[in-house]
Structure formats: C-alpha cells, structure tokens
Design a protein around this motif. Structure first.
Motif, PDB file in Angstrom:
ATOM      1  N   VAL A  59       0.843  -1.187   0.000  1.00 53.79           N
ATOM      2  CA  VAL A  59       0.000   0.000   0.000  1.00 53.79           C
ATOM      3  C   VAL A  59       0.884   1.244   0.000  1.00 53.79           C
ATOM      4  O   VAL A  59       1.859   1.321   0.746  1.00 53.79           O
ATOM      5  N   CYS A  60       0.538   2.187  -0.855  1.00 57.82           N
ATOM      6  CA  CYS A  60       1.283   3.442  -0.941  1.00 57.82           C
ATOM      7  C   CYS A  60       0.281   4.594  -1.012  1.00 57.82           C
ATOM      8  O   CYS A  60      -0.671   4.547  -1.795  1.00 57.82           O
ATOM      9  N   ASN A  61       0.485   5.614  -0.224  1.00 57.85           N
ATOM     10  CA  ASN A  61      -0.402   6.773  -0.227  1.00 57.85           C
ATOM     11  C   ASN A  61      -0.066   7.681  -1.411  1.00 57.85           C
ATOM     12  O   ASN A  61       0.931   8.395  -1.387  1.00 57.85           O
ATOM     13  N   ARG A  62      -0.900   7.651  -2.422  1.00 53.45           N
ATOM     14  CA  ARG A  62      -0.707   8.483  -3.609  1.00 53.45           C
ATOM     15  C   ARG A  62      -1.741   9.610  -3.690  1.00 53.45           C
ATOM     16  O   ARG A  62      -2.006  10.140  -4.753  1.00 53.45           O
ATOM     17  N   PHE A  63      -2.316   9.937  -2.560  1.00 53.72           N
ATOM     18  CA  PHE A  63      -3.310  11.001  -2.518  1.00 53.72           C
ATOM     19  C   PHE A  63      -2.724  12.237  -1.857  1.00 53.72           C
ATOM     20  O   PHE A  63      -2.068  12.163  -0.823  1.00 53.72           O
ATOM     21  N   GLU A  64      -2.971  13.376  -2.482  1.00 50.96           N
ATOM     22  CA  GLU A  64      -2.678  14.685  -1.899  1.00 50.96           C
ATOM     23  C   GLU A  64      -3.839  15.590  -2.257  1.00 50.96           C
ATOM     24  O   GLU A  64      -4.156  15.773  -3.442  1.00 50.96           O
ATOM     25  N   ASP A  65      -4.480  16.137  -1.242  1.00 53.35           N
ATOM     26  CA  ASP A  65      -5.647  16.990  -1.453  1.00 53.35           C
ATOM     27  C   ASP A  65      -5.356  18.143  -2.417  1.00 53.35           C
ATOM     28  O   ASP A  65      -6.194  18.507  -3.233  1.00 53.35           O
ATOM     29  N   ALA A  66      -4.159  18.691  -2.347  1.00 51.32           N
ATOM     30  CA  ALA A  66      -3.795  19.842  -3.186  1.00 51.32           C
ATOM     31  C   ALA A  66      -3.746  19.502  -4.679  1.00 51.32           C
ATOM     32  O   ALA A  66      -3.757  20.398  -5.522  1.00 51.32           O
ATOM     33  N   LEU A  67      -3.686  18.204  -5.031  1.00 55.70           N
ATOM     34  CA  LEU A  67      -3.633  17.803  -6.443  1.00 55.70           C
ATOM     35  C   LEU A  67      -5.026  17.666  -7.062  1.00 55.70           C
ATOM     36  O   LEU A  67      -5.158  17.636  -8.284  1.00 55.70           O
ATOM     37  N   GLU A  68      -6.052  17.595  -6.221  1.00 57.41           N
ATOM     38  CA  GLU A  68      -7.418  17.443  -6.710  1.00 57.41           C
ATOM     39  C   GLU A  68      -7.784  18.635  -7.596  1.00 57.41           C
ATOM     40  O   GLU A  68      -7.619  19.784  -7.201  1.00 57.41           O
ATOM     41  N   PRO A 147     -10.401   3.087 -12.589  1.00 63.08           N
ATOM     42  CA  PRO A 147     -11.078   2.735 -11.330  1.00 63.08           C
ATOM     43  C   PRO A 147     -10.078   2.515 -10.201  1.00 63.08           C
ATOM     44  O   PRO A 147      -8.885   2.266 -10.427  1.00 63.08           O
ATOM     45  N   LYS A 148     -10.562   2.565  -9.004  1.00 67.07           N
ATOM     46  CA  LYS A 148      -9.750   2.381  -7.798  1.00 67.07           C
ATOM     47  C   LYS A 148      -8.930   1.094  -7.891  1.00 67.07           C
ATOM     48  O   LYS A 148      -9.458   0.031  -8.186  1.00 67.07           O
ATOM     49  N   LYS A 149      -7.612   1.209  -7.649  1.00 68.53           N
ATOM     50  CA  LYS A 149      -6.655   0.093  -7.598  1.00 68.53           C
ATOM     51  C   LYS A 149      -6.592  -0.737  -8.887  1.00 68.53           C
ATOM     52  O   LYS A 149      -6.110  -1.873  -8.868  1.00 68.53           O
ATOM     53  N   GLU A 150      -7.024  -0.185 -10.009  1.00 65.94           N
ATOM     54  CA  GLU A 150      -7.003  -0.917 -11.286  1.00 65.94           C
ATOM     55  C   GLU A 150      -5.581  -1.314 -11.685  1.00 65.94           C
ATOM     56  O   GLU A 150      -5.339  -2.442 -12.110  1.00 65.94           O
ATOM     57  N   MET A 151      -4.644  -0.414 -11.547  1.00 69.80           N
ATOM     58  CA  MET A 151      -3.271  -0.732 -11.931  1.00 69.80           C
ATOM     59  C   MET A 151      -2.699  -1.857 -11.068  1.00 69.80           C
ATOM     60  O   MET A 151      -2.044  -2.765 -11.585  1.00 69.80           O
ATOM     61  N   GLN A 152      -2.958  -1.833  -9.783  1.00 69.48           N
ATOM     62  CA  GLN A 152      -2.457  -2.884  -8.910  1.00 69.48           C
ATOM     63  C   GLN A 152      -3.104  -4.229  -9.231  1.00 69.48           C
ATOM     64  O   GLN A 152      -2.447  -5.267  -9.200  1.00 69.48           O
ATOM     65  N   ARG A 153      -4.395  -4.216  -9.549  1.00 68.52           N
ATOM     66  CA  ARG A 153      -5.103  -5.445  -9.878  1.00 68.52           C
ATOM     67  C   ARG A 153      -4.504  -6.096 -11.124  1.00 68.52           C
ATOM     68  O   ARG A 153      -4.202  -7.288 -11.147  1.00 68.52           O
ATOM     69  N   VAL A 154      -4.294  -5.307 -12.162  1.00 67.03           N
ATOM     70  CA  VAL A 154      -3.721  -5.824 -13.409  1.00 67.03           C
ATOM     71  C   VAL A 154      -2.275  -6.271 -13.179  1.00 67.03           C
ATOM     72  O   VAL A 154      -1.859  -7.325 -13.664  1.00 67.03           O
ATOM     73  N   ALA A 155      -1.505  -5.490 -12.428  1.00 62.25           N
ATOM     74  CA  ALA A 155      -0.116  -5.849 -12.152  1.00 62.25           C
ATOM     75  C   ALA A 155      -0.033  -7.186 -11.421  1.00 62.25           C
ATOM     76  O   ALA A 155       0.848  -8.002 -11.699  1.00 62.25           O
ATOM     77  N   MET A 156      -0.970  -7.430 -10.509  1.00 67.41           N
ATOM     78  CA  MET A 156      -0.967  -8.693  -9.777  1.00 67.41           C
ATOM     79  C   MET A 156      -1.165  -9.876 -10.732  1.00 67.41           C
ATOM     80  O   MET A 156      -0.479 -10.893 -10.625  1.00 67.41           O
ATOM     81  N   HIS A 157      -2.072  -9.750 -11.692  1.00 68.46           N
ATOM     82  CA  HIS A 157      -2.292 -10.823 -12.673  1.00 68.46           C
ATOM     83  C   HIS A 157      -1.056 -11.033 -13.548  1.00 68.46           C
ATOM     84  O   HIS A 157      -0.688 -12.170 -13.853  1.00 68.46           O
ATOM     85  N   CYS A 158      -0.416  -9.955 -13.929  1.00 69.44           N
ATOM     86  CA  CYS A 158       0.814 -10.058 -14.708  1.00 69.44           C
ATOM     87  C   CYS A 158       1.901 -10.749 -13.901  1.00 69.44           C
ATOM     88  O   CYS A 158       2.631 -11.597 -14.425  1.00 69.44           O
ATOM     89  N   CYS A 159       2.011 -10.437 -12.617  1.00 67.34           N
ATOM     90  CA  CYS A 159       3.023 -11.061 -11.750  1.00 67.34           C
ATOM     91  C   CYS A 159       2.810 -12.567 -11.650  1.00 67.34           C
ATOM     92  O   CYS A 159       3.779 -13.333 -11.670  1.00 67.34           O
ATOM     93  N   ILE A 160       1.577 -12.998 -11.545  1.00 62.75           N
ATOM     94  CA  ILE A 160       1.291 -14.434 -11.470  1.00 62.75           C
ATOM     95  C   ILE A 160       1.828 -15.128 -12.714  1.00 62.75           C
ATOM     96  O   ILE A 160       2.491 -16.166 -12.628  1.00 62.75           O
ATOM     97  N   TRP A 161       1.581 -14.548 -13.879  1.00 59.79           N
ATOM     98  CA  TRP A 161       2.056 -15.136 -15.139  1.00 59.79           C
ATOM     99  C   TRP A 161       3.585 -15.095 -15.218  1.00 59.79           C
ATOM    100  O   TRP A 161       4.225 -16.085 -15.595  1.00 59.79           O
ATOM    101  N   LEU A 162       4.172 -13.959 -14.849  1.00 62.75           N
ATOM    102  CA  LEU A 162       5.625 -13.837 -14.906  1.00 62.75           C
ATOM    103  C   LEU A 162       6.300 -14.845 -13.970  1.00 62.75           C
ATOM    104  O   LEU A 162       7.305 -15.455 -14.332  1.00 62.75           O
ATOM    105  N   LYS A 163       5.755 -15.035 -12.775  1.00 59.56           N
ATOM    106  CA  LYS A 163       6.336 -15.998 -11.838  1.00 59.56           C
ATOM    107  C   LYS A 163       6.372 -17.401 -12.426  1.00 59.56           C
ATOM    108  O   LYS A 163       7.268 -18.181 -12.141  1.00 59.56           O
ATOM    109  N   GLU A 164       5.388 -17.722 -13.254  1.00 58.36           N
ATOM    110  CA  GLU A 164       5.325 -19.044 -13.883  1.00 58.36           C
ATOM    111  C   GLU A 164       6.193 -19.151 -15.129  1.00 58.36           C
ATOM    112  O   GLU A 164       6.468 -20.245 -15.591  1.00 58.36           O
TER     113      GLU A 164
END
Length: 174
Positions: A59-68, A147-164
């Motif tokens: 988990v990484c905090n990538r939110f800053e109110d000033a960027l909204e 959408p929320k956490k879309e990049m992490q979700r896709v990256a996780m699927h890619c990691c599963i394939w790469l590990k194999e």
C-alpha cells in the motif's frame, strides 16, 4: 500476453530469451488505448516482476488533497519537474509534498522499456487513479483515469504469469 483492458489499463509482455539467470522480454503499458513503453526494447523481466510485485502488494499513499482538480501540466510541474532535473529548468522551488518520487513516480516498473517515458500515478479522494505520462521527446502530457486500484489489480495478474514463466521459479524479492 495481455493482462487487463487496453481501453482502461493493460500490461502487455512476453518472454523472448532465457539465458542462465536472465529472462529477457518486452513489456509495455496501455493507458486508455495508448501504448506507453518501447516494445522493441529487450528488458530484464525478473526486474520488472520484482517492481510489479512490490507495486501490487504494498500500500502506498498516492493522494494529496492539493492535487485534486489541478490540470495535468500543473500536476507534472509539482510532481515531476520539482524533483527531476531536466536540464531546461531554472532553480526549482522546494517540493511541496513528502516523498514525491517514491509515492508518485512509476516509470521504474517497466525498467529500460520505460526509459523514454515519465509516468506518474496519483489517486483521487474517491480512490480513482489518475495516470499521467509524457515521452521524453515531447512536452505533451497525456492522462487517463482508472477505477480504484485498477493498476495494482492488473499488475498482480501479470506477476502471477511472470512468476510461472521466468527462470526465477517464483523467487521474487519482497
């Protein structure tokens, strides 16, 4: 192999050569139907696996109110130009946020395939992801909302394939 949806976010990669302890191949990101990365580059896929695994699991905090609500040029000026010397900028003002590079910069995920790209990821208060990028040869800044956490979700699927499919046998550095 393609993971995700090119019209939102996808990772495309393939293993091209395995030599002893090395796994070479291609990797690019797709943001809203825009290819980001150099498909012709042959990069260390185990390195990509390590970075993508860390990205998708920590988990990484990538939110800053000033960027909204800021336009993409202002976001790049605050998050990229304030911490990276481009050779064309004058003396920079002190960065406005803590740990800008580690929180918002994600070009390292694709290793050498992304050398010519500056890529930022920020999150909105509602969790939506906002990806911004530019090619080194251009000042044009592009952006894509996900959408929320879309990049992490896709990256996780890619990691599963790469590990194999890479010689590491799943021995990923955490």
């Amino acid at each position: 192999m393609l993971f995700g949806d090119k019209s939102l976010f996808a990772i495309e990669c393939e293993v091209t050569e395995q030599l002893d302890e090395w796994d070479f191949g291609h990797i690019i990101f797709w943001f809203c139907n825009n290819a980001v990365g150099n498909w012709e580059d042959s990069t260390d896929l185990r390195g990509c696996l390590n970075w993508l695994n860390k990205f998708s699991s920590q988990v990484c905090n990538r939110f800053e109110d000033a960027l909204e609500g800021l336009n993409k040029e202002s976001v790049f000026k605050l998050l990229y130009d304030s911490v990276i010397f481009t050779g064309t900028s004058e003396i920079k003002e002190k960065p406005k946020f803590e740990d800008i590079f580690s929180r918002f910069h994600i070009s390292h995920l694709g290793m050498s395939s992304f050398e010519q790209f500056d890529i930022l990821l920020i999150e909105q208060q509602n969790g939506q992801q906002r990806c911004l990028w530019r090619h080194a040869d251009s000042n044009e800044i592009n952006e894509c909302y996900l959408p929320k956490k879309e990049m992490q979700r896709v990256a996780m699927h890619c990691c599963i394939w790469l590990k194999e499919n890479v010689n590491s046998g799943g021995n990923v550095v955490e």
